[in-house]
Design a protein around this motif. Structure first.
Motif, mmCIF file in Angstrom:
data_model
loop_
_atom_site.group_PDB
_atom_site.id
_atom_site.type_symbol
_atom_site.label_atom_id
_atom_site.label_comp_id
_atom_site.label_asym_id
_atom_site.label_seq_id
_atom_site.Cartn_x
_atom_site.Cartn_y
_atom_site.Cartn_z
ATOM 1 N N LYS A 59 0.833 -1.208 0.000
ATOM 2 C CA LYS A 59 0.000 0.000 0.000
ATOM 3 C C LYS A 59 0.870 1.261 0.000
ATOM 4 C CE LYS A 59 -4.005 -2.014 2.357
ATOM 5 N NZ LYS A 59 -4.838 -1.963 3.600
ATOM 6 N N ALA A 60 1.951 1.242 0.807
ATOM 7 C CA ALA A 60 2.857 2.400 0.834
ATOM 8 C C ALA A 60 3.507 2.609 -0.520
ATOM 9 C CB ALA A 60 3.922 2.196 1.912
ATOM 10 N N GLY A 61 3.879 1.498 -1.173
ATOM 11 C CA GLY A 61 4.499 1.596 -2.491
ATOM 12 C C GLY A 61 3.568 2.235 -3.509
ATOM 13 N N ARG A 62 2.266 1.886 -3.433
ATOM 14 C CA ARG A 62 1.305 2.497 -4.364
ATOM 15 C C ARG A 62 1.199 4.003 -4.130
ATOM 16 N NH1 ARG A 62 -1.956 -2.333 -3.774
ATOM 17 N NH2 ARG A 62 -3.174 -1.310 -2.136
ATOM 18 N N MET A 63 1.183 4.401 -2.871
ATOM 19 C CA MET A 63 1.086 5.824 -2.547
ATOM 20 C C MET A 63 2.337 6.584 -2.990
ATOM 21 S SD MET A 63 -1.882 6.261 -1.236
ATOM 22 C CE MET A 63 -1.668 7.922 -0.569
ATOM 23 N N LEU A 64 3.485 5.913 -2.901
ATOM 24 C CA LEU A 64 4.761 6.562 -3.213
ATOM 25 C C LEU A 64 5.200 6.342 -4.661
ATOM 26 C CD1 LEU A 64 6.625 5.444 0.037
ATOM 27 C CD2 LEU A 64 5.942 7.792 -0.507
ATOM 28 N N ASN A 65 4.432 5.537 -5.387
ATOM 29 C CA ASN A 65 4.784 5.178 -6.766
ATOM 30 C C ASN A 65 6.137 4.462 -6.808
ATOM 31 O OD1 ASN A 65 4.287 4.992 -9.530
ATOM 32 N ND2 ASN A 65 5.334 6.931 -9.976
ATOM 33 N N MET A 66 6.311 3.501 -5.869
ATOM 34 C CA MET A 66 7.522 2.683 -5.788
ATOM 35 C C MET A 66 7.121 1.212 -5.681
ATOM 36 S SD MET A 66 9.802 4.630 -2.876
ATOM 37 C CE MET A 66 10.413 6.304 -3.081
ATOM 38 N N ASN A 67 8.025 0.337 -6.050
ATOM 39 C CA ASN A 67 7.750 -1.075 -5.793
ATOM 40 C C ASN A 67 8.086 -1.389 -4.337
ATOM 41 O OD1 ASN A 67 10.583 -1.991 -5.580
ATOM 42 N ND2 ASN A 67 10.675 -1.556 -7.772
ATOM 43 N N HIS A 68 7.515 -2.486 -3.825
ATOM 44 C CA HIS A 68 7.656 -2.767 -2.394
ATOM 45 C C HIS A 68 9.099 -3.086 -2.010
ATOM 46 C CE1 HIS A 68 7.489 -6.968 -3.722
ATOM 47 N NE2 HIS A 68 8.006 -7.293 -2.546
ATOM 48 N N THR A 69 9.904 -3.575 -2.980
ATOM 49 C CA THR A 69 11.308 -3.862 -2.695
ATOM 50 C C THR A 69 12.070 -2.575 -2.381
ATOM 51 O OG1 THR A 69 11.235 -5.770 -4.186
ATOM 52 C CG2 THR A 69 13.413 -4.921 -3.597
ATOM 53 N N THR A 70 11.787 -1.516 -3.137
ATOM 54 C CA THR A 70 12.441 -0.225 -2.897
ATOM 55 C C THR A 70 12.010 0.349 -1.553
ATOM 56 O OG1 THR A 70 12.515 0.218 -5.273
ATOM 57 C CG2 THR A 70 12.795 2.100 -3.809
ATOM 58 N N VAL A 71 10.726 0.224 -1.248
ATOM 59 C CA VAL A 71 10.225 0.704 0.045
ATOM 60 C C VAL A 71 10.931 -0.023 1.180
ATOM 61 C CG1 VAL A 71 8.200 0.895 1.538
ATOM 62 C CG2 VAL A 71 7.979 1.331 -0.920
ATOM 63 N N LEU A 72 11.050 -1.346 1.049
ATOM 64 C CA LEU A 72 11.711 -2.137 2.090
ATOM 65 C C LEU A 72 13.167 -1.722 2.266
ATOM 66 C CD1 LEU A 72 11.713 -4.455 4.125
ATOM 67 C CD2 LEU A 72 12.204 -6.026 2.225
ATOM 68 N N ARG A 73 13.839 -1.442 1.153
ATOM 69 C CA ARG A 73 15.249 -1.033 1.229
ATOM 70 C C ARG A 73 15.388 0.245 2.047
ATOM 71 N NH1 ARG A 73 17.810 2.300 -2.123
ATOM 72 N NH2 ARG A 73 16.272 1.997 -3.798
ATOM 73 N N HIS A 74 14.468 1.212 1.851
ATOM 74 C CA HIS A 74 14.525 2.467 2.608
ATOM 75 C C HIS A 74 14.241 2.232 4.092
ATOM 76 C CE1 HIS A 74 15.097 5.617 -0.443
ATOM 77 N NE2 HIS A 74 14.435 4.830 -1.277
ATOM 78 N N ILE A 75 13.308 1.334 4.393
ATOM 79 C CA ILE A 75 13.014 1.017 5.800
ATOM 80 C C ILE A 75 14.245 0.399 6.465
ATOM 81 C CG2 ILE A 75 11.616 -0.392 7.367
ATOM 82 C CD1 ILE A 75 10.146 1.975 6.114
ATOM 83 N N ASN A 76 14.861 -0.547 5.784
ATOM 84 C CA ASN A 76 16.051 -1.195 6.333
ATOM 85 C C ASN A 76 17.185 -0.193 6.532
ATOM 86 O OD1 ASN A 76 14.779 -3.674 6.400
ATOM 87 N ND2 ASN A 76 15.569 -4.326 4.400
ATOM 88 N N GLN A 77 17.349 0.733 5.556
ATOM 89 C CA GLN A 77 18.386 1.765 5.682
ATOM 90 C C GLN A 77 18.165 2.619 6.909
ATOM 91 O OE1 GLN A 77 19.657 2.786 1.046
ATOM 92 N NE2 GLN A 77 18.486 4.254 2.215
ATOM 93 N N LEU A 78 16.898 3.025 7.109
ATOM 94 C CA LEU A 78 16.592 3.914 8.229
ATOM 95 C C LEU A 78 16.828 3.201 9.558
ATOM 96 C CD1 LEU A 78 15.565 6.611 9.272
ATOM 97 C CD2 LEU A 78 13.217 5.751 9.015
ATOM 98 N N GLU A 79 16.347 1.986 9.678
ATOM 99 C CA GLU A 79 16.519 1.238 10.937
ATOM 100 C C GLU A 79 17.994 0.968 11.208
ATOM 101 O OE1 GLU A 79 12.302 -1.147 11.454
ATOM 102 O OE2 GLU A 79 13.941 -2.162 10.401
ATOM 103 N N GLU A 80 18.738 0.683 10.161
ATOM 104 C CA GLU A 80 20.165 0.447 10.343
ATOM 105 C C GLU A 80 20.881 1.718 10.796
ATOM 106 O OE1 GLU A 80 24.084 -0.950 7.711
ATOM 107 O OE2 GLU A 80 22.056 -1.167 6.886
ATOM 108 N N SER A 81 20.535 2.867 10.196
ATOM 109 C CA SER A 81 21.193 4.124 10.571
ATOM 110 C C SER A 81 20.844 4.534 11.989
ATOM 111 C CB SER A 81 20.801 5.240 9.589
ATOM 112 O OG SER A 81 19.416 5.543 9.681
#
Length: 289
Positions: free
Chosen positions: A22-44
């Motif tokens: 659902k977030a990917g649809r709102m952001l016009n991204m695929n879910h893999t890209t969304v997940l990558r950003h989540i992982n980046q943020l949690e890691e940082s």
């Protein structure tokens, strides 16, 4: 790794949407890209914002703090973007213009009409004998005279030829007549600029034929010379537009070397979309035509 705003923006959308899809649809991204950003943020941040399970993404305590805090940060960010855009696009702001001393009156007509279009924008004129580079950030627009300015980071537009001549007032002519040829120059009184301005071609071309004792007035400001010329004290140089400001002046039939006497409008290439700069150029061209 340092957290960045884009990761927070995407994480907020996941928190609001509940799933990556659902977030990917709102952001016009695929879910893999969304997940990558989540992982980046949690890691940082070195913490978990979400608990993953089959029904979606649930917030941790840190995630709930993010959900409560980031929207206000986003509103402040959007407000800042709006205010910055307003400065550039015409609601408020300041326009700084540098020009040579004595030539600022050329801008008056453009300033008047510009204010009618942008009443909330303030204009600051910096009149100086020095060239202030637009790359310095001190000025938005530089009005320059002479050879065409060059540089990798500037945009240059031609405004007009100055069309300089030598003028005498009716009072001067009544007393001394006018020189008929170069051989008559030393029978007359002259007003010339001082210092390095003596080397300007249209000055040097005449001054080389005049004895120094016939030069009764000198100044580093052309506006000072204009006063002396208009009062009938001497013959001197003046641009055509300047001569129109005085009554009773007559131009001498002297052909001058003035290919370099051109007025230029200069600004930084990074400001090419600045609505104030583009509007002032338009008003200036109209006022000079």
């Amino acid at each position: 790794m340092q957290a960045n705003w884009d990761d927070f923006r995407i994480a907020l959308q996941v928190a609001e949407s509940g799933t990556l899809t659902k977030a990917g649809r709102m952001l016009n991204m695929n879910h893999t890209t969304v997940l990558r950003h989540i992982n980046q943020l949690e890691e940082s941040l070195n913490l978990k914002l979400f608990i993953r399970h089959q029904r979606g993404y649930q917030l941790t305590d840190a995630g709930r703090l993010m959900l409560n805090s980031v929207p206000s940060i986003r509103r402040d960010f959007d407000k800042l973007v709006h205010e910055l855009t307003s400065v550039e696009q015409g609601e408020h702001g300041k326009l700084r213009i540098t020009t040579l001393s004595g030539h600022s009156p050329l801008l008056n007509g453009a300033i008047e009409s510009f204010y009618r279009e942008f009443p909330n924008t303030k204009i600051q004129i910096i009149a100086t004998e020095k060239t202030i580079p637009v790359e310095s950030g001190i000025t938005h627009i530089s009005i320059r005279i002479g050879a065409q300015p060059k540089g990798p980071d500037i945009i240059v537009k031609k405004l007009m030829h100055l069309n300089v001549g030598y003028y005498a007032s009716e009072d001067y002519i009544a007393r001394y007549n006018l020189p008929k040829s170069i051989s008559d120059y030393n029978q007359h009184l002259w007003a010339f600029p001082s210092g390095l301005k003596r080397n300007v071609p249209f000055i040097k071309q005449v001054a080389m034929h005049v004895k120094e004792e016939r030069v009764i007035y000198q100044s580093n400001l052309f506006s000072d010379l204009h006063s002396v010329i208009s009062k009938g004290m001497a013959i001197g140089p003046m641009a055509e537009y300047e001569a129109k400001e005085y009554q009773g002046l007559k131009r001498l039939p002297i052909e001058l070397d003035q290919d370099g006497e051109v007025l230029w409008f200069v600004y930084h290439k990074d400001l090419k979309t600045n609505i104030h700069i583009q509007a002032f150029y338009r008003h200036l061209i109209n006022s000079l035509s």
